[in-house]
Design an enzyme around this catalytic site. Sequence first.
Site, PDB file in Angstrom:
ATOM      1  N   ASP A 173      45.147 -76.481 -27.355  1.00  0.00           N
ATOM      2  CA  ASP A 173      44.440 -77.514 -26.575  1.00  0.00           C
ATOM      3  C   ASP A 173      43.297 -76.964 -25.728  1.00  0.00           C
ATOM      4  O   ASP A 173      42.932 -77.547 -24.712  1.00  0.00           O
ATOM      5  CB  ASP A 173      45.421 -78.286 -25.658  1.00  0.00           C
ATOM      6  CG  ASP A 173      46.592 -78.828 -26.445  1.00  0.00           C
ATOM      7  OD1 ASP A 173      46.345 -79.380 -27.516  1.00  0.00           O
ATOM      8  OD2 ASP A 173      47.742 -78.690 -25.997  1.00  0.00           O
ATOM      9  N   LYS A 205      39.041 -76.542 -28.912  1.00  0.00           N
ATOM     10  CA  LYS A 205      38.454 -75.966 -30.141  1.00  0.00           C
ATOM     11  C   LYS A 205      37.654 -76.998 -30.932  1.00  0.00           C
ATOM     12  O   LYS A 205      36.625 -76.677 -31.503  1.00  0.00           O
ATOM     13  CB  LYS A 205      39.566 -75.403 -31.046  1.00  0.00           C
ATOM     14  CG  LYS A 205      40.317 -74.241 -30.411  1.00  0.00           C
ATOM     15  CD  LYS A 205      41.411 -73.735 -31.333  1.00  0.00           C
ATOM     16  CE  LYS A 205      42.615 -74.658 -31.447  1.00  0.00           C
ATOM     17  NZ  LYS A 205      43.392 -74.858 -30.228  1.00  0.00           N
ATOM     18  N   GLY A 245      45.664 -81.289 -32.832  1.00  0.00           N
ATOM     19  CA  GLY A 245      44.929 -82.520 -32.525  1.00  0.00           C
ATOM     20  C   GLY A 245      43.594 -82.094 -31.957  1.00  0.00           C
ATOM     21  O   GLY A 245      43.478 -81.864 -30.763  1.00  0.00           O
ATOM     22  N   HIS A 246      42.601 -81.935 -32.823  1.00  0.00           N
ATOM     23  CA  HIS A 246      41.300 -81.454 -32.361  1.00  0.00           C
ATOM     24  C   HIS A 246      40.406 -82.654 -32.061  1.00  0.00           C
ATOM     25  O   HIS A 246      40.030 -83.407 -32.943  1.00  0.00           O
ATOM     26  CB  HIS A 246      40.681 -80.523 -33.411  1.00  0.00           C
ATOM     27  CG  HIS A 246      41.449 -79.249 -33.551  1.00  0.00           C
ATOM     28  ND1 HIS A 246      41.120 -78.242 -34.425  1.00  0.00           N
ATOM     29  CD2 HIS A 246      42.555 -78.807 -32.902  1.00  0.00           C
ATOM     30  CE1 HIS A 246      41.993 -77.257 -34.303  1.00  0.00           C
ATOM     31  NE2 HIS A 246      42.876 -77.573 -33.396  1.00  0.00           N
ATOM     32  N   GLN A 260      46.286 -74.477 -32.848  1.00  0.00           N
ATOM     33  CA  GLN A 260      47.190 -73.966 -31.816  1.00  0.00           C
ATOM     34  C   GLN A 260      46.500 -72.828 -31.045  1.00  0.00           C
ATOM     35  O   GLN A 260      45.297 -72.880 -30.898  1.00  0.00           O
ATOM     36  CB  GLN A 260      48.530 -73.519 -32.406  1.00  0.00           C
ATOM     37  CG  GLN A 260      49.395 -74.669 -32.911  1.00  0.00           C
ATOM     38  CD  GLN A 260      48.988 -75.142 -34.287  1.00  0.00           C
ATOM     39  OE1 GLN A 260      48.838 -74.341 -35.195  1.00  0.00           O
ATOM     40  NE2 GLN A 260      48.794 -76.424 -34.444  1.00  0.00           N
TER      41      GLN A 260
HETATM   42  P1  IMP Z   1      55.454 -77.092 -33.839  1.00  0.00           P
HETATM   43  O1  IMP Z   1      54.152 -76.447 -34.197  1.00  0.00           O
HETATM   44  O2  IMP Z   1      55.438 -78.594 -34.006  1.00  0.00           O
HETATM   45  O3  IMP Z   1      56.638 -76.452 -34.538  1.00  0.00           O
HETATM   46  O4  IMP Z   1      55.711 -76.855 -32.281  1.00  0.00           O
HETATM   47  C1  IMP Z   1      55.949 -75.563 -31.753  1.00  0.00           C
HETATM   48  C2  IMP Z   1      55.264 -75.373 -30.406  1.00  0.00           C
HETATM   49  O5  IMP Z   1      53.856 -75.352 -30.586  1.00  0.00           O
HETATM   50  C3  IMP Z   1      55.534 -76.485 -29.390  1.00  0.00           C
HETATM   51  O6  IMP Z   1      55.555 -75.893 -28.094  1.00  0.00           O
HETATM   52  C4  IMP Z   1      54.321 -77.399 -29.516  1.00  0.00           C
HETATM   53  O7  IMP Z   1      54.108 -78.159 -28.351  1.00  0.00           O
HETATM   54  C5  IMP Z   1      53.239 -76.349 -29.758  1.00  0.00           C
HETATM   55  N1  IMP Z   1      52.070 -76.862 -30.486  1.00  0.00           N
HETATM   56  C6  IMP Z   1      51.954 -77.066 -31.818  1.00  0.00           C
HETATM   57  N2  IMP Z   1      50.711 -77.486 -32.127  1.00  0.00           N
HETATM   58  C7  IMP Z   1      50.024 -77.546 -30.979  1.00  0.00           C
HETATM   59  C8  IMP Z   1      48.655 -77.869 -30.652  1.00  0.00           C
HETATM   60  O8  IMP Z   1      47.818 -78.167 -31.508  1.00  0.00           O
HETATM   61  N3  IMP Z   1      48.328 -77.826 -29.344  1.00  0.00           N
HETATM   62  C9  IMP Z   1      49.218 -77.449 -28.393  1.00  0.00           C
HETATM   63  N4  IMP Z   1      50.490 -77.104 -28.638  1.00  0.00           N
HETATM   64  C10 IMP Z   1      50.882 -77.156 -29.922  1.00  0.00           C
END
Ligand code: IMP
Length: 423
Positions: free
Chosen positions: A16, A19, A43-44, A223
């Site tokens: 977040d 990017k 979520g870009h 991420q």
């Molecule tokens: P997962 O990727 O859904 O397995 O989640 C694993 C961890 O990564 C959790 O803490 C999510 O909140 C975090 N996470 C996954 N994708 C994003 C992103 O695009 N932005 C922020 N946190 C993310």
Amino acid sequence: MARSMNLAVLGAQWGDEGKGKIVDLLTPNFDIVARYQGGHNAGHTVYVNGRKFVLRLIPSGMLHPGIICVIGNGVVVDPTALFGEIDELTAAGIDVTGRLVVSDKAHLILPYHRDLDLLSEARRGERKIGTTSRGIGPAYEDKIARRGVRVGDLADPAGLEKNIRDNVTARNRLVHDSVMEVEPVLATLLQQAKRLLPLVRDVSLLLNESMRDGRRVMFEGAQGTLLDIDHGTYPYVTSSNAAIGGVMGVVKAYTTRVGEGPLPTELSGEMGQRLRDSGNEYGAVTGRPRRCGWYDAVAARYGARINGLDVLALTKLDVLDGLEQIDICTAYRSGSRTLTELPSDVAQLAACEPVYESMPGWTTPTKGIRRYEDLPAAAKRYVERLEVVSGVPAAIISTGSEREDTIIRPDVVRQKLGDKLSI
Ligand code: IMP
């Protein structure tokens, strides 16, 4: 020689960082924008002319006509999510025809992956990861366990059926409160195959040939480094490598994290809420409130080390407008010790207390400022202090969500990126 013209833009904190905006801004310098990991857990967000677009799977270069956008082999693809996104863009007047390419080697996220994600979180109870419940982890699990279904497998209905049958049976053994039938899953997939297969290409070949012909590629990370499966705050991480040997690291002027796991500079009181409200810090995917805190230079230095960052793109400076005092975490206190580097043990990190230095805030807003000279003196001092404590200079400073609300520092770009970026 052509390789040096490519650029990776990735998150250097916990995701977040902004990017989407940075990738969208830089896209006109490139011919191809490629996502290489993650899935629709990302979520870009990109704002163009006041209009908001949230890109989850499709690279953030899509809003520029003529750019080829690639979903690479490292991405996990949920066809329903992908089609939803294509339809949304089409409805907004953005033509994706012929510009979106999906790797035949990318793995699919299937309905049972979402169930297993929820089940795994429920079973972990208090130790839950706080995932986005999109099935990301289970899809990567299947990939590593060599039983995953790849986009290219959609071209072989007989092989697909066997694989789905095995996987749905395994899912039914694990999930006790509902039984999933094979046939509807298969029927949906075969239907989706008709729309997905025409987008499929051998992506590594496409990228290599494009680079050989002098076309420029921007790699868009999802991420952030601290969520990387190897280098992040394990086990509170995502299931892919969000860090690579890259160049431009995107950091927010403060810190946020969604989901569970340590966040040393987390502010639980009024100030945390103030940052959350001004920064609209609610998950782009799940709508969950993001945990907010001061800038964590220990984490930023770690992001810089893991990725070999050359420059930073510093986002959301304007969110700090009007604060009397701004803190920067420069080290952690762990028991009687002061740590200047991020510990790899998650329990030790969770027990760390931030060591802060305080800087005066600014009263004149930075929102929308486009030239570095126009920033209030205290904001410049803050940026310059972040550069020193992070060990990386800021080439871009974002002062609002629109493309134009951006300061670019040509001297830093020239000195650190040379011919990689001409802005
Ligand atoms: P997962 O990727 O859904 O397995 O989640 C694993 C961890 O990564 C959790 O803490 C999510 O909140 C975090 N996470 C996954 N994708 C994003 C992103 O695009 N932005 C922020 N946190 C993310």
